[in-house]
Every structure is written in C-alpha cells, then in structure tokens.
Design an enzyme around this catalytic site. Structure first.
Site, mmCIF file in Angstrom:
data_model
loop_
_atom_site.group_PDB
_atom_site.id
_atom_site.type_symbol
_atom_site.label_atom_id
_atom_site.label_comp_id
_atom_site.label_asym_id
_atom_site.label_seq_id
_atom_site.Cartn_x
_atom_site.Cartn_y
_atom_site.Cartn_z
ATOM 1 N N ARG A 81 0.853 -1.193 0.000
ATOM 2 C CA ARG A 81 0.000 0.000 0.000
ATOM 3 C C ARG A 81 0.888 1.243 0.000
ATOM 4 O O ARG A 81 1.986 1.247 0.556
ATOM 5 C CB ARG A 81 -0.907 0.005 1.229
ATOM 6 C CG ARG A 81 -1.858 -1.183 1.280
ATOM 7 C CD ARG A 81 -2.885 -1.042 2.386
ATOM 8 N NE ARG A 81 -3.748 -2.204 2.444
ATOM 9 C CZ ARG A 81 -4.798 -2.396 1.656
ATOM 10 N NH1 ARG A 81 -5.102 -1.492 0.739
ATOM 11 N NH2 ARG A 81 -5.545 -3.473 1.771
ATOM 12 N N GLY A 113 -9.441 -0.254 -6.873
ATOM 13 C CA GLY A 113 -8.790 0.914 -6.301
ATOM 14 C C GLY A 113 -7.452 1.203 -6.955
ATOM 15 O O GLY A 113 -7.122 2.353 -7.272
ATOM 16 N N ASP A 159 -11.210 -11.888 -5.266
ATOM 17 C CA ASP A 159 -12.627 -11.651 -4.990
ATOM 18 C C ASP A 159 -13.514 -11.796 -6.228
ATOM 19 O O ASP A 159 -14.721 -11.994 -6.105
ATOM 20 C CB ASP A 159 -12.831 -10.245 -4.412
ATOM 21 C CG ASP A 159 -12.029 -10.018 -3.143
ATOM 22 O OD1 ASP A 159 -11.744 -11.019 -2.454
ATOM 23 O OD2 ASP A 159 -11.688 -8.863 -2.856
ATOM 24 N N VAL A 292 -5.062 -18.389 3.663
ATOM 25 C CA VAL A 292 -4.685 -19.573 2.894
ATOM 26 C C VAL A 292 -5.360 -19.563 1.528
ATOM 27 O O VAL A 292 -4.862 -20.158 0.573
ATOM 28 C CB VAL A 292 -5.048 -20.861 3.681
ATOM 29 C CG1 VAL A 292 -6.557 -21.052 3.744
ATOM 30 C CG2 VAL A 292 -4.388 -22.072 3.040
#
Length: 738
Positions: A81, A113, A159, A292
């Site tokens: 980040r 993002g 995701d 994991v």
C-alpha cells in the site's frame, strides 16, 4: 517540440493491492511479449510504493529474469500500500522516476482501487510533467519525449468483483483452495454427524462463497448480494434439520466475510455457529479459512489467464494511440476482451452504491447472468426435497453418458436429476452408456440417490465408447418406447456425440426416437464440435500442471530435459494449454505434426539455452502428434544430442489425467450447463418440439447448435472439430518460449 513516437519508449509493470496467484504469469507474459517486440520493460517492485520511491525498486527486466516464476504463488515483484501515491507530491515523484527510465507506458495488475489510482495518474500526466519542468526536476526535452502515459489494467483479485470481466486473476486458485477445504470438512462432518460453519474471503463480493457452495453441495450460503430475510436463522436450521431427516450426515454453512442481513447488520460466522448450536442442540464448529485462500501455486486456469492477459496488455499498449483512454483486459466466456477501464471501475463501484441503498436486485443484475444463474440453481439443489408439485408427472427424461470418463460427469447427473425432479419430471439414469440404453439398463432416480456426487470423479452410472449400429439403434428405439422416455440428455465426448447423432438421424425411421435430444460436452480432450471448451478439460489441465511442477522440482540438482506426453488423441488442446501453463520450451501438436527438421531445430535451441545457464527444459507432446516420432524416440534423440549439456527423460502422464476429483470449474460449469440443457428439454417438451441440439461455449456465450449439423462440423478421419479457436494461441506459445 520533438516528434512523438507512435510506440511507447519503455513499458513498466507493477502489481498492487492484495496478492493473487497468477500475477506472476501476467508479469512474465508482459516481460516476454515486450522483449519479443523489442521494447524495454521494467518491473516496479512493491507496487505504487516502488513507483514513488524509485531507485532499485524500478528494475530493467530480461526474459531470463522471469524464468521459473510461472508456478509461484503471490507476486515476485511485491505489492504494498502507498499513502504517498495518493498525494500530488507522491505522483510527482512517480512521474519523475518513470521518465528518468524512459517509461511512458504502464501495465497495472490489481483491484479497482489500484486501477482507478492508475487512471488518475494517467489523466494528470501532462500536468505532472509540466510541474516537474517548472521546478527544474526534469528537462523540457525529457518531458517532450514522453507527453502521454499509456495505461492498461489487468484485474488481479481473488474476490472476482470487477464488472466487465467474468474472471479475475487469482479467483480460480482461491476457489480451488476453498473447495479443497470444504471437501475435506465434508468427510469430517459426515463422520461425526456435525455441522461446520465456514467463513470465506471476498470482501463485499459473494462469488467465492456462492461458487464454492455450488461446487461442494453446501447446505446453506450467506452472501452480501442477497441478504436473507428476517427469518433466516429458522430457515437455515430447517434446511439442515430436513437434510438430517433424509439421511445427510453433515451440514456445511458457507458465510462470505461481507455477509449481512437486510438491515445492513453484519452476519458473522460465530453468530451463525451460536444460532445453529442453540437451535439444533448439537456441536457446531467454525472454520475461518483466512489468507490460505490467497496462497499457493496458481491453478492451470490462472496461469493460462494471466499469460493471455499479460500478452494482450502489451499488444494493446503498442497498438493504442498515445492519447487513447485507459483500457482493461478481461475475459468474457472463453474470450479475451478489451473494455474501457474506467467504465469497469465505475460499474464496480456502482455495485457498492446499490448495496448501500439496499437495491439487491440491482446488485444481482450488475454481478451478471452467470452469478444470478448460479444463485438460482443453488437454491434448488440444496433443498432437502423437490418443490411440491402435482403428483402426476407429465414427462420422463433420461441422462446417459458416452465416450471416455470425464471429471464433472457425476456433477452433471446430480444436477439433471435434482433440477428435473424439481420441475415435476421423472428422471431416469441410463447405466453403462449407450450399451445400457440398448439393453434397457435404466433406473428411476430419487432426490438423495446422488448425494455426494458433485465432488466425485469418474462416472457413477458408467460410460464407454460404444456407438450403436443399425440393429442397436432399433433396439434402443424399443427401449425408449418401453420406458416412455420423452427427452434425452447425452453428457459425454466424441463417441457420445456420434451415438446421439445416430439416434437423431433415425428419427423418421423410429417414432420413439423423435424426441428432444441435447448433447453436453464432457471430455478432457476438448475435441467435440459446437463448443470452444468441454467439461473435464480443466481438471485434466490441473492434473498435468501439478505433475509437471513435481517433475520440474525433481531435476533441481541436474541439467535435464523432460519430454512429457499428454492425452488428447487427435486434438492438441491439452498439449497447447498445459504447455503455456507450465512454461514449456516446445509444444508438439497433432494439428501440426512433427518433422525431423523441427526436432533438429529444437535440439539446437535447447543446447543454446543450457549453454547460457538453463538447468531444466520441458517439451510437451500431444499423444497424437506423430505416429513415428513418438515420445520415446524424441527422448532418445535429445539424450543423444544433449551430450554433456543435458540428459533427457520421458514422462507419459497417462490416465491420471482422466481421474481425480473434478476441479471447481468443471463442477460449476457441469451444473450450470446441465441446468441450461434441462431448460432446453423442458421448453421442447412443453411446446411439442422435438429438436436435437449441442450446447457449448461459442464466442464468449453459451449457445445451442443443431445436432443434425454434427457431421459438417468435424474433420474427416480424425477426432477433432473443424474450428478450434484455441489454436490462435500457438503464436503466444512461441513468444512465451522467450
């Protein structure tokens, strides 16, 4: 002002946000494609932090620098980040560092993002350079040489939450990790008649929770896109209790980490455990899978996907006009697509906005048809019994296999039976393929007869390569009439399609065969027509990739070339894609054949590589590539010509490629495509239609093709279709050889 070049001076690649398996494949593809096109390429280490810091964190890359990273998880160039990059001062530093290296094109691999931040950087580019010139940080000539920043984004995120692309880099690998864990928990839960609550990642996207539930027969799932109604605790307990009553020895509830109720209150795995334990009066355990899910070697799909997207990113940067808007490279169906980056980012952010407004129908719409379809199917097949319907069942449909075994066959039969029963049909299973149909080996199936089948490899009702001749077709017609079969689902491969076509072309001769018939592609070879992808091939690819990874590691202390033979008969799909996913130096395909000249050239290329420091070489050969230049012959040739540089070993992987539990992709697609087939049969039966069809993935969509066209869609005297779009990746394979 100096003349602006039509091509970027240099390209940089960075990974940002959370790590995702497959990022290394994309980085490798960017480096190798840029090198192939004669463009300097730099890796920015530690994401935007490296771009702001500069120095040794921005490094020139050569093809040798990405050798051996394809099979590694995470990102070898690091991610971090960067609060500095969010500031104007940070972006000024980043721009200065880029032009100092002659970089004016950027490939960013990250989430929404990271990609939105990159686009802001691109929009500010001219202003940033002007400010740097005014402050004396760079010269006007340097600014003039790099007036535009080209930008392409790839979505690296487990995701799978980006609008516009069906799959993101890393999502398939994460799904593998979750599915493996859930499979293991199912056996433990069944042993103790226990319920487990499993929390999976995904932030505010329920993809991983939904698809892992579909792939493992979970009892209940909680996802952010469809918050449960106020009585959800009672409904959840009722479903698990009903399952116990019909013989299920276990219950598994999957909770997405972003799950919440209709009022926006978060639903935690611990809350679910307490509710179930109090209501069921039994021990309930919680498993939080955690990070994991991110780690480990990437799946075959993520290696292949990352390679395709990284290559296309560079090609897009070279083709774009300097002032072109930023693009996102994604996947629709089985095809790579190019989309406006900010449109994808904005639509992704719109999902979050609609979630805040509790517009859950809008959220589901933005997630796409595949997501909605999977959710609808799961609601049906996780029930303890079919929906109440009139006692009289109007139609009787049968499911039969044909051809060799393919992982995912049991998942397809399970889906056909439950979805058919839920519509009020009688569902029949034909044992032993078309021989069983000829002999009347047919049984009526119940809701729980297929419990646990979704994760099992092989074919529980049996399959073989038998294709009926004229006499057998007559006997099959008698059996179809005797068992009052109104519709037939053929889930199989090459010989299954041939058998289905034989029945289809005898419709006029035998009235019993004048019924709807639909073929579902299930073969590891990916060699049937009317589809670009068949169920079973993904599992086979993962088996090959896993074995080749082990083979490579076995030679870590030697200098060795492996010649690996994979299945596929006359179709080179497994050879080409596994070669891309494992970084093979050479791939031999049945579609191209093998010549002595090509073998000689390959020996010389390998020798040159080993003289330059290579330690392991890999050749992938499709089993039908050449009847003379067999795997043992090629190995002996390489062994002889390798001399003191390297030795050679043959590895014939054999039928392990057909075995094992099906991959999550094969389970999910078997279920979803079977649902489409049941819908097709239902529409035909209700409307009085009697069409024959083949379902498949075509041009990024699921389509039906007339079964009567089968002979016109296949090559004569070989087992493969006339059109094989994946062959377009042969050039990519050549580039990836470096």
């Amino acid at each position: 002002m100096s003349e602006v070049s039509s091509a970027p001076s240099s390209i940089a690649v960075l990974t940002s946000g959370g790590d995702a398996s497959g990022m290394n494949a994309a980085v490798r593809a960017v480096v190798l494609t840029a090198a192939h096109r004669g463009i300097d390429v730099y890796a920015v280490h530690e994401g935007y932090h490296g771009l702001v810091t500069g120095g040794d964190l921005i490094r020139r890359m050569q093809p040798a620098d990405v050798d051996g990273i394809l099979h590694r998880g995470g990102t070898v160039i690091g991610t971090a980040r960067s609060d500095e990059f969010r500031t104007r001062e940070g972006r000024l530093a980043a721009a200065r560092n880029m032009v100092a290296h002659g970089i004016d094109a950027l490939v960013v691999i990250g989430g929404d993002g990271s990609l939105a931040g990159a686009n802001m950087f691109r929009q500010e580019w001219a202003g940033l350079l002007a400010e740097l010139v005014a402050g004396g940080a760079i010269s006007q000539d340097l600014a003039d040489a790099h007036p535009f920043l080209r930008l392409v984004g790839l979505v690296g995120s487990i995701d799978n939450d980006m609008w516009g692309t069906d799959m993101t880099i890393g999502a398939d690998t994460a799904l593998h990790r979750i599915t493996d864990a859930l499979d293991a928990l199912q056996s433990t839960a069944a042993s103790h008649q226990r319920t487990f609550v499993v929390e999976v990642m995904g932030r505010n996207c329920g993809y991983l929770a939904l698809m892992s539930s579909l792939a493992t027969a979970a009892s209940y799932v909680l996802i952010p896109e469809q918050p449960p109604h106020s009585d959800w605790p009672q409904e959840m307990s009722r479903l698990i209790r009903a399952g116990r009553e019909i013989g299920r020895r276990h219950g598994v509830v999957v909770v997405a980490e972003g799950a919440h109720d209709r009022d926006g209150n978060r639903i935690t795995s611990e809350q679910v455990r307490t509710l179930l334990q109090d209501d069921l009066g039994e021990d309930v355990r919680v498993t939080v899978l955690g990070h994991v899910q991110r780690g480990g070697a990437p799946s075959a799909f993520d290696r292949y996907l990352g390679t395709q997207l990284g290559h296309r990113a560079v090609e897009r940067l070279l083709a774009d006009e300097p002032h072109a808007p930023a693009q996102l490279i994604g996947l629709r169906g089985n095809r790579v697509v190019i989309l406006p980056l900010m449109e994808c980012v904005e639509q992704t952010q719109e999902v979050a906005e609609r979630m805040k407004k509790r517009d859950y129908d809008g959220v589901l719409k933005l997630r796409g048809r595949g997501f909605r379809e999977a959710y609808r199917i799961l609601q049906t097949i996780q029930q303890a019994a079919p929906s109440p319907l009139p006692a009289e069942r109007r139609f009787r449909i049968a499911v039969v296999h044909g051809g060799g075994p393919a992982p995912g066959m049991n998942a397809a039969v399970r889906a056909a039976i439950r979805l058919g029963l839920d519509q009020g049909y009688t569902v029949l299973a034909v044992n032993n393929g078309f021989r069983g149909l000829r002999d009347g080996d047919i049984q009526e199936m119940g809701w729980m007869d297929i419990s646990g089948w979704v994760s099992e490899g092989g074919a529980e009702i049996g399959t073989n390569r038998y294709v009926p001749g004229p006499d057998a077709v007559a006997r099959i017609a008698e059996q179809v009439a005797a068992h009052r079969i109104n519709g037939l689902l053929v889930a199989g491969g090459w010989d299954g399609y041939r058998a289905a076509h034989e029945l289809d072309r005898h419709r006029q001769q035998y009235s019993a065969l004048d019924i709807p018939i639909v073929c579902l592609p299930m073969t590891i070879n990916n060699d049937v027509p009317a589809t670009e992808l068949s169920i079973g091939s993904d599992t086979a690819l993962n088996s090959i990739v896993t074995d080749v990874d082990k083979i490579r590691r076995s030679a870590v202390a030697t200098r060795r070339v492996f010649v690996v033979e994979v299945m596929g008969r006359d179709c080179g799909y497994l050879a080409l894609v596994s070669g891309l996913a494992t970084g093979a130096e050479r791939i031999y395909l049945p579609e191209e054949g093998i010549t002595l000249g090509s073998l000689t050239a390959d020996v010389h290329a390998l020798a040159e590589g080993f003289r330059a420091g290579k330690r392991v070489g890999l050749i992938v050969r499709g089993e039908g590539s050449d009847p003379v230049y067999a795997t043992d012959f090629i190995t002996s040739l390489f062994e002889k010509e390798g001399g003191d540089l390297f030795d050679a070993r043959a590895e014939i992987l054999g039928h392990v490629q057909e075995g094992g539990n099906p991959s999550p992709f094969d389970r999910i697609q078997a279920t979803i495509l079977t649902a489409r087939c049941i819908e097709f049969l239902s529409e035909q039966l209700r409307s009085g239609g009697r069409a024959g069809a083949m379902i498949g993935f075509l041009s990024g969509e699921v389509r039906f093709t007339d079964l009567a066209r089968y002979p016109t869609l296949v090559e004569k005297n070989v087992h493969r279709p006339l059109e094989q779009p994946w062959l377009d990746h042969r050039e990519l394979a050549a580039i990836m050889r470096g």
